[in-house]
Write a protein that holds these residues in place. Structure first.
Motif: not given
Length: 458
Positions: A311-320, A362-372
């Motif tokens: 989970v921590t890793s996915r949060i870091i990736t989505e933050t990036l 088109d690459l990231y649906p709802d791109p402003e949403r934080f979704d790890p």
């Protein structure tokens, strides 16, 4: 066959100024709007034209063809002015040699040792927090990453607290100057005004201090087991002007300055944004705390814990994805070429933005949403397309410290989550800082200790 035509211009050009006002006032929405104008869009800064790449495939072409699209342009020229001609800024003709000489310092075998230092510094800085006492998050994350860089890069330097604080202040002044000076044509950048004087003093003092440390290392001949000792010992067996050639003192200063800047600012920004995002998404915060409790049980995260911190890793990736630290960079064309069917002359500045690509709907649906969970295994049908996450670049010039940075950020976020809950300060206005690094400004939070009763047994 695609017709050959000039790249379209971005809307909103002002006489004389071009798009400089939009870039200085509110650059992120401006860049996010550019794909609507085309795959390659002209942006004007006064009389200068910058060609902004808005398409992921064209971005890959620019990043992978370093012979045609070499390091340079408005931003890199300013970064090179301060950091020198190190691995991150040198031209293509020098890159392979520098990469061979610096690669041993980032060998995977060294990462567990670096991780131990990271864990120590994370615990030391966050251990000084007090229940309910407001902390300015970004400077604290800078303290973690800067102390980690000092301990892994120049462990034998024995910096005093005053010298360390001075280096960090100089680093901040230099970083803030990059982006602003991009809009400052000669001779304005050489006028003896306060901002220019502070910038020049800061970058000169950083290089002078590192030069002194290198001289001490050479004089002692001691191997401190750190990054600088590795760089001093490195030899290039395929050097064109003699086998066994190492880095000169100037090259060592450039490398150390580059690593100190990149390793401090980018990872501190990543960690600070992650803490901000988690605090505003209670469901994700709950998942993070549950994982930290299960894996760490109140202890500090270590290198061996990394495989279980999913989970921590996915949060870091989505933050990036949402806040890539190096959000805007430039290249320069070395010859007349075409990009996306548009002609580019030799010497043209081409800009690419990880932020722009990461925020395309088109690459990231709802791109402003934080979704790890975008990055969760088993969601292949909804995972973003391969190659559309570019926080560290791509190709031969991809950041050499990408694993170092994500390891430190993952250890930092997990350790903090195991021990603290960070609450946003009511009314705090958190904004991206205008600079070469996309860091948060005004991020004040209140830490509350998480007691042993809140945690699951390990």
């Amino acid at each position: 066959m695609k017709a050959i035509s000039a790249a379209p211009a971005a809307p909103g050009t002002l006489p004389l100024l071009g798009h400089a006002v939009a870039l200085l006032r509110n650059p992120l929405p401006f860049f996010a709007s550019l794909p609507a104008s085309g795959d390659l869009v002209q942006v004007r800064l006064g009389p200068q034209r910058v060609y902004v790449v808005c398409d992921p495939e064209l971005t890959h072409q620019v990043l992978r063809d370093e012979r045609t699209f070499d390091k340079g342009g408005l931003i890199f020229n300013r970064i090179r002015e301060a950091l020198g001609n190190g691995l991150g800024t040198c031209p293509h003709s020098e890159h392979r040699r520098q990469r061979r000489l610096t690669q041993p310092a980032f060998h995977p075998a060294r990462l567990p040792g670096y991780a131990r230092v990271m864990t120590e510094q994370i615990s030391a800085v966050t251990g000084s927090w007090r229940d309910g006492r407001t902390v300015d998050v970004f400077p604290d994350m800078q303290a973690i990453t800067a102390r980690t860089l000092v301990a892994t890069m120049i462990a034998g330097a024995a910096l005093t607290d005053t010298a360390f604080t001075e280096m960090l202040e100089d680093l901040n002044r230099t970083q803030k100057g990059f982006y602003k000076r991009m809009f400052m044509p000669p001779p304005l950048d050489r006028l003896p005004v306060l901002g220019n004087r502070q910038y020049d003093r800061a970058r000169a003092r950083i290089r002078r201090n590192i030069s002194s440390i290198i001289a001490d290392y050479r004089a002692s001949g001691t191997d401190h087991g750190d990054l600088l000792s590795t760089l001093l010992a490195a030899r290039d067996p395929v050097a064109s002007n003699g086998a066994g050639e190492g880095l000169s003192d100037t090259e060592l200063i450039d490398q150390c300055t580059t690593f100190f800047f990149a390793g401090t600012e980018t990872t501190a920004s990543l960690l600070a944004w992650a803490l901000h995002l988690v605090a505003h998404h209670p469901g994700i915060e709950e998942q993070l705390h549950a994982e930290a409790d299960s894996v760490l049980a109140g202890g500090a995260a270590t290198y061996d814990d990394l495989p279980r911190l999913e989970v921590t890793s996915r949060i870091i990736t989505e933050t990036l994805r949402l806040y890539p630290p190096g959000w805007l960079l430039t290249r320069t064309t070395t010859r007349d070429t075409r990009l996306g069917g548009h002609p580019l002359p030799a010497g043209a500045t081409v800009a690419y933005s990880a932020y722009l690509i990461h925020h395309r709907a088109d690459l990231y649906p709802d791109p402003e949403r934080f979704d790890p969970d975008r990055w969760k295994n088993g969601r292949d049908a909804t995972r973003p397309p391969r190659g559309t996450l570019l926080p560290f670049g791509e190709g031969a010039r991809k950041c050499i410290g990408d694993v170092f940075a994500t390891t430190e950020a993952t250890l930092g976020l997990a350790t903090i989550a195991a021990r603290w809950r960070l609450e946003p300060v009511p009314g705090a206005q958190v904004r991206p800082s205008l600079g070469s690094i996309l860091s948060p400004r005004g991020l004040h939070m209140r830490p509350t200790p998480r007691t042993s009763g809140d945690r699951a047994p390990r």
